[in-house]
Design a protein around this motif. Structure first.
Motif, short mmCIF file in Angstrom:
data_model
loop_
_atom_site.label_atom_id
_atom_site.label_comp_id
_atom_site.label_asym_id
_atom_site.label_seq_id
_atom_site.Cartn_x
_atom_site.Cartn_y
_atom_site.Cartn_z
N VAL A 1 -45.68 69.48 97.28
CA VAL A 1 -46.04 69.71 96.24
C VAL A 1 -46.17 68.71 95.38
N ASN A 2 -44.88 67.81 94.98
CA ASN A 2 -44.63 66.79 94.51
C ASN A 2 -46.05 65.64 94.86
N ASP A 3 -46.22 65.37 96.18
CA ASP A 3 -47.16 64.45 96.80
C ASP A 3 -48.53 64.94 96.42
N ASP A 4 -48.84 66.23 96.30
CA ASP A 4 -50.22 66.61 96.20
C ASP A 4 -50.59 66.96 94.85
N THR A 5 -49.65 67.16 94.06
CA THR A 5 -50.05 67.71 92.43
C THR A 5 -49.75 66.66 91.63
N GLY A 6 -50.67 66.13 90.80
CA GLY A 6 -50.59 65.14 89.61
C GLY A 6 -49.88 65.67 88.37
N THR A 7 -50.51 66.75 87.99
CA THR A 7 -49.91 67.26 86.64
C THR A 7 -49.02 68.07 86.56
N THR A 8 -48.24 67.91 85.58
CA THR A 8 -47.08 68.90 85.42
C THR A 8 -47.37 70.43 85.25
N ALA A 9 -48.71 70.68 84.64
CA ALA A 9 -48.95 72.00 84.24
C ALA A 9 -49.26 72.71 85.91
N LEU A 10 -49.88 71.96 86.50
CA LEU A 10 -50.16 72.59 88.01
C LEU A 10 -48.76 72.66 88.99
N LEU A 11 -47.86 71.77 88.72
CA LEU A 11 -46.59 71.89 89.56
C LEU A 11 -46.11 73.44 89.52
N ASP A 12 -45.91 73.94 88.44
CA ASP A 12 -45.19 75.29 88.37
C ASP A 12 -45.97 76.33 89.11
N ASP A 13 -47.34 76.38 89.20
CA ASP A 13 -48.31 77.22 89.59
C ASP A 13 -48.22 76.98 91.23
N HIS A 14 -48.37 75.70 91.60
CA HIS A 14 -48.34 75.38 92.90
C HIS A 14 -47.10 75.62 93.50
N ALA A 15 -45.95 75.36 92.87
CA ALA A 15 -44.69 75.68 93.60
C ALA A 15 -44.41 77.15 93.80
N GLU A 16 -44.81 77.95 92.72
CA GLU A 16 -44.79 79.44 93.01
C GLU A 16 -45.60 79.88 94.10
N ASP A 17 -46.91 79.63 94.09
CA ASP A 17 -47.86 79.98 95.12
C ASP A 17 -47.22 79.57 96.60
N ASN A 18 -46.88 78.13 96.70
CA ASN A 18 -46.29 77.98 98.00
C ASN A 18 -45.06 78.72 98.29
N ILE A 19 -44.18 78.95 97.59
CA ILE A 19 -43.11 79.60 97.93
C ILE A 19 -43.43 81.07 98.20
#
Length: 149
Positions: A69-87
């Motif tokens: 997720v850290n490698d694929d996502t650039g913006t802080t706003a998307l990190l939370d959403d991507h982390a939750e979806d991926n988990i």
């Protein structure tokens, strides 16, 4: 006189054989009780070690997921959403992959995230492991460094 002695010897022999059978019966019953006790306590310790293994697998799996997720996502706003979806997807995939090999239900829940300088430092998750014999609920803080290299 000889017959009286023979009778006593026979009674002593019969008494000794009876005593030997009684002792043998006691040993067999005691051994059976120990064997049953060993079998009944063996399942719980196996479940506990399985729960520890599940915790380690989830910790390492989520750690590797956070690296991606850290490698694929650039913006802080998307990190939370991507982390939750991926988990959530990881939880479903892990539960589906273990349901046929273990008589347990494993659930991984997203509980929060810590972001520093545009990357995930760690996330808080809740791992729940349920079987007929054991209920295991652990709150973990997992970071990208938990991924084995």
């Amino acid at each position: 006189m000889v017959s009286e002695r023979d009778d006593r010897a026979q009674l002593i022999l019969i008494g000794a054989i009876t005593l030997a059978f009684i002792l043998l019966g006691i040993v067999v019953v005691f051994n059976g009780v120990l064997y049953t006790e060993t079998l009944s306590s063996g399942g719980t310790s196996q479940s506990a070690s399985t729960a520890d293994t599940v915790e380690l697998e989830v910790q390492q799996g989520v750690g590797c997921l956070l690296e991606e997720v850290n490698d694929d996502t650039g913006t802080t706003a998307l990190l939370d959403d991507h982390a939750e979806d991926n988990i959530t997807m990881f939880s479903n995939a892990y539960r589906d992959s273990t349901v046929h090999s273990t008589p347990a239900v494993v659930t991984v829940s997203y509980d929060g995230i810590n972001i520093l300088s545009g990357s995930i430092t760690d996330v808080d998750i809740i791992v729940t492991y349920d079987t007929n014999e054991l209920h295991f609920r652990r709150e973990l803080t997992v970071g990208p460094g938990d991924c084995p290299t």
